[in-house]
Design a protein around this motif. Structure first.
Motif, PDB file in Angstrom:
ATOM      1  N   GLU A  29      44.703  57.541  37.432  1.00 24.97           N
ATOM      2  CA  GLU A  29      45.272  56.395  36.721  1.00 24.97           C
ATOM      3  C   GLU A  29      44.533  56.180  35.400  1.00 24.97           C
ATOM      4  O   GLU A  29      45.145  55.878  34.375  1.00 24.97           O
ATOM      5  CB  GLU A  29      45.163  55.157  37.621  1.00 24.97           C
ATOM      6  CG  GLU A  29      45.913  53.957  37.161  1.00 24.97           C
ATOM      7  CD  GLU A  29      45.856  52.825  38.177  1.00 24.97           C
ATOM      8  OE1 GLU A  29      46.914  52.238  38.430  1.00 24.97           O
ATOM      9  OE2 GLU A  29      44.762  52.521  38.710  1.00 24.97           O
ATOM     10  N   ARG A  40      36.345  45.179  39.189  1.00 22.31           N
ATOM     11  CA  ARG A  40      37.349  45.162  38.105  1.00 22.31           C
ATOM     12  C   ARG A  40      37.599  43.738  37.629  1.00 22.31           C
ATOM     13  O   ARG A  40      37.612  43.462  36.422  1.00 22.31           O
ATOM     14  CB  ARG A  40      38.669  45.791  38.565  1.00 22.31           C
ATOM     15  CG  ARG A  40      38.619  47.267  38.774  1.00 22.31           C
ATOM     16  CD  ARG A  40      40.000  47.888  38.967  1.00 22.31           C
ATOM     17  NE  ARG A  40      40.859  47.231  39.919  1.00 22.31           N
ATOM     18  CZ  ARG A  40      41.014  47.572  41.198  1.00 22.31           C
ATOM     19  NH1 ARG A  40      40.322  48.587  41.696  1.00 22.31           N
ATOM     20  NH2 ARG A  40      41.859  46.921  41.971  1.00 22.31           N
ATOM     21  N   ASP A  83      37.396  51.241  37.901  1.00 27.44           N
ATOM     22  CA  ASP A  83      36.551  51.015  39.072  1.00 27.44           C
ATOM     23  C   ASP A  83      37.438  50.913  40.295  1.00 27.44           C
ATOM     24  O   ASP A  83      38.506  50.300  40.230  1.00 27.44           O
ATOM     25  CB  ASP A  83      35.729  49.728  38.907  1.00 27.44           C
ATOM     26  CG  ASP A  83      34.504  49.711  39.801  1.00 27.44           C
ATOM     27  OD1 ASP A  83      34.680  49.672  41.039  1.00 27.44           O
ATOM     28  OD2 ASP A  83      33.388  49.752  39.276  1.00 27.44           O
ATOM     29  N   ASP A  84      37.008  51.487  41.404  1.00 25.41           N
ATOM     30  CA  ASP A  84      37.811  51.419  42.622  1.00 25.41           C
ATOM     31  C   ASP A  84      37.688  50.075  43.336  1.00 25.41           C
ATOM     32  O   ASP A  84      38.485  49.753  44.199  1.00 25.41           O
ATOM     33  CB  ASP A  84      37.474  52.570  43.583  1.00 25.41           C
ATOM     34  CG  ASP A  84      36.051  52.527  44.084  1.00 25.41           C
ATOM     35  OD1 ASP A  84      35.135  52.259  43.274  1.00 25.41           O
ATOM     36  OD2 ASP A  84      35.829  52.791  45.274  1.00 25.41           O
ATOM     37  N   SER A  85      36.722  49.263  42.958  1.00 28.66           N
ATOM     38  CA  SER A  85      36.515  47.959  43.584  1.00 28.66           C
ATOM     39  C   SER A  85      37.285  46.863  42.847  1.00 28.66           C
ATOM     40  O   SER A  85      37.054  46.623  41.656  1.00 28.66           O
ATOM     41  CB  SER A  85      35.023  47.606  43.583  1.00 28.66           C
ATOM     42  OG  SER A  85      34.833  46.233  43.872  1.00 28.66           O
ATOM     43  N   LEU A  86      38.178  46.197  43.569  1.00 23.51           N
ATOM     44  CA  LEU A  86      38.933  45.078  42.991  1.00 23.51           C
ATOM     45  C   LEU A  86      37.984  43.997  42.482  1.00 23.51           C
ATOM     46  O   LEU A  86      38.180  43.435  41.408  1.00 23.51           O
ATOM     47  CB  LEU A  86      39.893  44.500  44.036  1.00 23.51           C
ATOM     48  CG  LEU A  86      40.644  43.241  43.629  1.00 23.51           C
ATOM     49  CD1 LEU A  86      41.535  43.491  42.430  1.00 23.51           C
ATOM     50  CD2 LEU A  86      41.461  42.719  44.804  1.00 23.51           C
ATOM     51  N   ARG A  96      42.309  51.907  38.909  1.00 25.96           N
ATOM     52  CA  ARG A  96      41.654  51.922  40.221  1.00 25.96           C
ATOM     53  C   ARG A  96      41.031  53.258  40.569  1.00 25.96           C
ATOM     54  O   ARG A  96      40.196  53.345  41.457  1.00 25.96           O
ATOM     55  CB  ARG A  96      42.658  51.568  41.313  1.00 25.96           C
ATOM     56  CG  ARG A  96      43.243  50.179  41.158  1.00 25.96           C
ATOM     57  CD  ARG A  96      44.440  50.028  42.041  1.00 25.96           C
ATOM     58  NE  ARG A  96      45.449  50.963  41.500  1.00 25.96           N
ATOM     59  CZ  ARG A  96      46.645  51.146  42.017  1.00 25.96           C
ATOM     60  NH1 ARG A  96      47.008  50.519  43.088  1.00 25.96           N
ATOM     61  NH2 ARG A  96      47.488  51.996  41.448  1.00 25.96           N
ATOM     62  N   HIS A  97      41.453  54.315  39.893  1.00 21.95           N
ATOM     63  CA  HIS A  97      40.946  55.652  40.205  1.00 21.95           C
ATOM     64  C   HIS A  97      41.117  56.545  38.973  1.00 21.95           C
ATOM     65  O   HIS A  97      41.748  56.160  37.983  1.00 21.95           O
ATOM     66  CB  HIS A  97      41.655  56.243  41.422  1.00 21.95           C
ATOM     67  CG  HIS A  97      43.150  56.207  41.341  1.00 21.95           C
ATOM     68  ND1 HIS A  97      43.879  57.075  40.567  1.00 21.95           N
ATOM     69  CD2 HIS A  97      44.040  55.362  41.922  1.00 21.95           C
ATOM     70  CE1 HIS A  97      45.162  56.792  40.685  1.00 21.95           C
ATOM     71  NE2 HIS A  97      45.288  55.743  41.503  1.00 21.95           N
ATOM     72  N   MET A 144      33.686  56.914  43.033  1.00 25.47           N
ATOM     73  CA  MET A 144      35.066  56.567  43.361  1.00 25.47           C
ATOM     74  C   MET A 144      35.607  57.634  44.301  1.00 25.47           C
ATOM     75  O   MET A 144      35.160  58.782  44.254  1.00 25.47           O
ATOM     76  CB  MET A 144      35.937  56.517  42.097  1.00 25.47           C
ATOM     77  CG  MET A 144      35.573  55.417  41.136  1.00 25.47           C
ATOM     78  SD  MET A 144      36.737  55.276  39.760  1.00 25.47           S
ATOM     79  CE  MET A 144      36.474  56.815  38.891  1.00 25.47           C
TER      80      MET A 144
END
Length: 135
Positions: free
Chosen positions: A40, A16, A10-13, A36-37, A59
């Protein structure tokens, strides 16, 4: 019994961290990677060989649907697609399932429906039939 190994993408901290915190409460589940993407994620999935991947749809760069296609083409494993757009009857649900997703879950419901979310992960890891919609 060995724990279910999961990679969270997920791109959102915030998302995640929320998913990791929920999953760490259950000893039968082990988060083996957090990405994060998409790029990765692919590297991590190849290295860790998880039992399940949770994958955000929206994303930057290659979106979750493109990453799902790549996972299914190169290194298939059960993937649960996450998005606030995942609602009963939504075209995105059918698209994700057609592309090989094991299940779809409404990201906005993860905390409220934490027990169902974790249960879904366990079902998918056990190879139960694909679930078109959960939550």
């Amino acid at each position: 019994m060995k724990p279910i190994r999961i990679v969270v993408v997920d791109d959102s901290l915030t998302i995640r961290a929320m998913i990791e915190t929920l999953l760490e409460r259950d000893r039968r589940v082990e988060v083996v990677g957090i990405a994060r993407h998409g790029e990765e994620a692919i590297t991590m999935i190849r290295r860790e060989k998880p039992d399940v991947v949770t994958l955000d749809v929206a994303m930057p760069g290659r979106d979750g649907m493109m990453i799902l296609d790549e996972i299914m083409d190169l290194d298939p494993c059960p993937v649960i697609m996450l998005s606030s757009l995942m609602r009963e009857g939504a075209p995105i649900v059918a698209d994700a399932m057609d592309r090989g997703a094991a299940a779809c879950f409404n990201k906005a419901m993860i905390v409220r429906e934490a027990t169902r979310f974790i249960g879904l992960i366990k079902d998918v890891a056990r190879g139960l039939p694909p679930i078109a919609m959960a939550a």
